[in-house]
Design an enzyme around this catalytic site. Structure first.
Site, short mmCIF file in Angstrom:
data_model
loop_
_atom_site.label_atom_id
_atom_site.label_comp_id
_atom_site.label_asym_id
_atom_site.label_seq_id
_atom_site.Cartn_x
_atom_site.Cartn_y
_atom_site.Cartn_z
N HIS A 166 7.01 22.96 4.19
CA HIS A 166 6.71 21.90 5.27
C HIS A 166 5.61 22.62 6.28
O HIS A 166 5.40 23.74 6.44
CB HIS A 166 7.90 21.50 6.16
N GLU A 218 5.79 22.98 9.35
CA GLU A 218 6.29 23.61 10.68
C GLU A 218 6.30 25.13 10.06
O GLU A 218 6.03 26.17 10.86
CB GLU A 218 7.67 23.12 10.90
N CYS A 270 12.61 18.65 9.90
CA CYS A 270 13.63 18.57 9.07
C CYS A 270 14.99 19.68 9.28
O CYS A 270 14.36 20.57 10.11
CB CYS A 270 13.54 18.39 7.46
N CYS A 315 13.20 23.27 8.70
CA CYS A 315 12.39 23.73 9.58
C CYS A 315 13.05 23.98 10.75
O CYS A 315 12.60 24.73 11.85
CB CYS A 315 11.21 22.63 9.69
N1 LIG Z 1 8.73 17.45 9.57
C1 LIG Z 1 8.23 17.26 8.18
C2 LIG Z 1 8.86 16.46 7.55
C3 LIG Z 1 8.17 16.10 6.15
N2 LIG Z 1 7.16 17.21 5.60
C4 LIG Z 1 6.53 17.11 4.47
C5 LIG Z 1 7.52 17.30 3.32
C6 LIG Z 1 6.83 16.39 2.19
O1 LIG Z 1 5.61 16.88 1.51
C7 LIG Z 1 6.46 15.21 3.10
C8 LIG Z 1 7.77 14.24 3.24
O2 LIG Z 1 7.57 13.43 2.17
P1 LIG Z 1 8.54 12.13 2.16
O3 LIG Z 1 9.85 12.51 1.65
O4 LIG Z 1 7.96 11.29 3.12
O5 LIG Z 1 7.79 11.30 0.67
O6 LIG Z 1 6.29 15.68 4.35
C9 LIG Z 1 6.95 18.22 6.51
O7 LIG Z 1 5.91 19.03 6.35
N3 LIG Z 1 7.45 18.18 7.83
ZN LIG Z 2 11.00 20.73 7.30
#
Ligand SMILES: Nc1ccn([C@H]2C[C@H](O)[C@@H](COP(=O)(O)O)O2)c(=O)n1
Ligand SMILES: [Zn+2]
Length: 180
Positions: A94, A96, A120, A123
């Site tokens: 992610h 973060e 999430c 993170c």
């Molecule tokens: N705060 C966040 C939330 C999500 N991510 C990343 C992880 C995945 O690559 C994507 C989420 O995918 P989705 O479930 O929307 O298809 O975003 C992050 O880096 N930071």
């Molecule tokens: Zn995360």
């Protein structure tokens, strides 16, 4: 001596005054997080993060992507696949996590993290353990998900402030010709 809205007169010398409309610090750091998100290869969700010290120094920038050595071309980017081993979720780092792990300073204690999407639960743990004390975000589109509810429970318990940033400008345009 004549002067206009761009100049001022001090001791009979006319000097040009500063620009009055640069982007402010928060816009700058959030825009940096959004710019980082543009590097993401995730076809469905691009997230960016920017870690900033109390004295407005950028200490880390990250976006969601595959771990080092795990090829963007070989690892899966899909979701809802029959086996979770063929979805992105087990593999992707992610934004973060990348911003914190790849920081250019030993310490991020009492720093702020700007994120395009609310962190999430995984993170949130990294944010808390790293000593970051403030999360500023734009989107909370996953607020209904348990991972985000758990994230907020932990951030609150740990005293990490989190608040949604409402940008003054809907867009910031970057013009590579250098013209305003
Ligand atoms: N705060 C966040 C939330 C999500 N991510 C990343 C992880 C995945 O690559 C994507 C989420 O995918 P989705 O479930 O929307 O298809 O975003 C992050 O880096 N930071
Ligand atoms: Zn995360």
């Amino acid at each position: 001596m004549e002067h206009d809205d761009k100049t001022t007169n001090i001791n009979e010398v006319t000097i040009q005054r500063k620009r009055e409309d640069p982007i402010d610090w928060k816009e700058y750091f959030m825009a940096t997080a959004f710019l980082a998100a543009k590097r993401s290869k995730d076809p469905s969700c691009q997230v960016g993060a920017c870690v900033v010290s109390k004295d407005n120094k950028i200490l880390g920038i990250g976006y969601n992507g595959m771990p080092i050595g795990c090829s963007d071309d070989e690892f899966p980017w899909g979701k809802n696949t029959p086996s979770p081993l063929n979805s992105k979720f087990f593999y992707v780092c992610h934004a973060e996590m990348n911003a914190i792990l790849f920081r250019n300073s030993a310490d991020v204690k009492n720093c702020t993290i700007y994120v395009s999407l609310f962190p999430c639960n995984e993170c949130a743990k990294i944010i808390i353990q790293s000593g970051i004390t403030e999360v500023i975000y734009i989107s909370d589109k996953n607020a209904h998900k348990d991972s985000v509810i758990a994230s907020k429970i932990m951030l609150d318990a740990a005293g990490v402030k989190h608040w949604s940033y409402k940008p003054k400008n809907e867009k910031i345009v970057i013009n590579f010709t250098g013209e305003a």
